[in-house]
Every structure is written in C-alpha cells, then in structure tokens.
Write a protein that holds these residues in place. Structure first.
Motif, PDB file in Angstrom:
ATOM      1  N   ALA A 116      33.163  32.822  65.227  1.00 58.56           N
ATOM      2  CA  ALA A 116      34.356  32.373  64.498  1.00 58.56           C
ATOM      3  C   ALA A 116      35.381  31.779  65.467  1.00 58.56           C
ATOM      4  N   ASN A 117      35.551  32.385  66.634  1.00 57.12           N
ATOM      5  CA  ASN A 117      36.481  31.835  67.629  1.00 57.12           C
ATOM      6  C   ASN A 117      36.011  30.480  68.145  1.00 57.12           C
ATOM      7  N   VAL A 118      34.706  30.339  68.357  1.00 61.34           N
ATOM      8  CA  VAL A 118      34.163  29.065  68.827  1.00 61.34           C
ATOM      9  C   VAL A 118      34.364  27.979  67.772  1.00 61.34           C
ATOM     10  N   GLN A 120      36.673  27.900  65.518  1.00 59.29           N
ATOM     11  CA  GLN A 120      38.100  27.615  65.352  1.00 59.29           C
ATOM     12  C   GLN A 120      38.644  26.747  66.484  1.00 59.29           C
ATOM     13  N   GLY A 121      37.940  26.722  67.611  1.00 62.83           N
ATOM     14  CA  GLY A 121      38.415  25.961  68.777  1.00 62.83           C
ATOM     15  C   GLY A 121      38.728  24.507  68.472  1.00 62.83           C
ATOM     16  N   VAL A 168      32.395  37.510  65.457  1.00 62.11           N
ATOM     17  CA  VAL A 168      33.767  37.229  65.865  1.00 62.11           C
ATOM     18  C   VAL A 168      33.774  36.126  66.923  1.00 62.11           C
ATOM     19  N   GLY A 169      32.839  36.189  67.860  1.00 58.70           N
ATOM     20  CA  GLY A 169      32.737  35.145  68.886  1.00 58.70           C
ATOM     21  C   GLY A 169      32.453  33.783  68.279  1.00 58.70           C
ATOM     22  N   ARG A 172      41.778  24.211  66.286  1.00 59.11           N
ATOM     23  CA  ARG A 172      42.985  24.557  67.027  1.00 59.11           C
ATOM     24  C   ARG A 172      43.403  23.379  67.920  1.00 59.11           C
ATOM     25  N   LYS A 173      42.424  22.776  68.595  1.00 54.06           N
ATOM     26  CA  LYS A 173      42.725  21.630  69.465  1.00 54.06           C
ATOM     27  C   LYS A 173      43.260  20.457  68.652  1.00 54.06           C
TER      28      LYS A 173
END
Length: 174
Positions: A149-151, A153-154, A146-147, A157-158
């Motif tokens: 995937a968030n990294v 997606q950063g 999960v971590g 997202r930006k």
C-alpha cells in the motif's frame, strides 16, 4: 480390589482422554500438601485442563492401545496426569507450579502423540500464548500488504507534491 471389567473401563476412559487431548503432561506430585494440590487443581481447571492421579499400569495400557510409545520409562512412582485440548495450557500451569514448589516435578509429556521429556515440556511452557502467536502470524501476513500500500501510494503522493509546487509557482507569478 477392582475386577477386570472395572480396570478395562478405567483403561478405556484414559484411552479416550489420550485421544481427545493434544497435550498431556505427567508429573510427580510427591510431597505436596492438600492446600497445594487444591491450588494446583484450581489453576488447571481455570486453564481448561483435566488433572488426575492415575495408576501407572492403567496409563501404560491406555498409551499402548492408543499407539504412544516411549512413555513406559516415565511411569515410575506416583504419577499425576494432566490432559488438555491445548498442547501448551497444561505445560504452562504445571511448569509455573514446579518453579514455586520444591517437591513437585514434571516427568514428561505427550504432544500430538509424541513423547517429550521434561526439558521438552518446559520448552513448550515457554511458548507464547495462543493469542500472542495468532497476533504474530497476522502481523506477518499484514506487513507485506502495508508495504505494498505504501509503494502504491508513492506515485500519488509525488503527483500531489508536484501539483503543490505548480500551484506555488502560479501564485508567485500572479
């Protein structure tokens, strides 16, 4: 009085139970009423635990044949033995029952061939259930994914935020 062949057969059955069980708990059942024993047996049966009152000499012989050392000191007085494929199931049920009963006492246990004392059995009973432990392991395995995937997606997202700002600037100019 049973003859030698019958005793050998009983020892063989106990030996087989020791070999097929990962968790064994020995308890002193002195002072229990028939109703209490019936209730205890029902709880153990529901948890998938076999519960037998056995002769200490037979248990001692079977344990020695299987290779379990250190159990002799606990085989004094009346002894009931709970055999379980799950090392925690029998300990949980018997520890809970011992909390409510004034006369019932846990003597010792055998976990995966190693003898543990009463405190070890009670500590084993305090462990979370198998399902909870599996959920904790899966959560531990899932957290890094999960971590990551968030990294990952950063930057996307930006980029989306940057494009939104560009769109707002173009609308403001038009």
């Amino acid at each position: 009085m049973p003859n030698i062949e019958e005793k050998a057969q009983v020892v063989a059955e106990i030996k087989e139970r020791f070999q097929n069980s990962t968790g064994v708990v020995l308890a002193d059942y002195r002072g229990l009423t028939v109703a209490q024993v019936t209730q205890l047996r029902a709880q153990l049966r529901q948890a998938g635990v076999e519960y037998h009152v056995l002769k200490n000499t037979m248990v001692r012989r079977a344990a020695h044949e299987v290779g379990i050392e250190g159990l002799d000191g606990y085989l004094e007085g009346p002894t009931a033995v709970a055999f379980s494929a799950d090392p925690v199931a029998g300990a949980k049920v018997l520890a809970d029952f011992a909390k409510t009963s004034k006369t019932f006492a846990i003597k010792a246990g055998v976990v995966e061939g190693k003898v543990v004392d009463e405190a070890g059995v009670k500590a084993l009973a305090e462990l979370p259930s198998r399902e909870v432990l599996l959920a904790q392991v899966l959560r531990g395995m899932q957290a890094p994914l999960v971590g990551m995937a968030n990294v990952l997606q950063g930057p996307i997202r930006k980029m989306g935020y940057a494009l939104e700002e560009v769109r707002k600037l173009k609308e403001a100019q038009a």
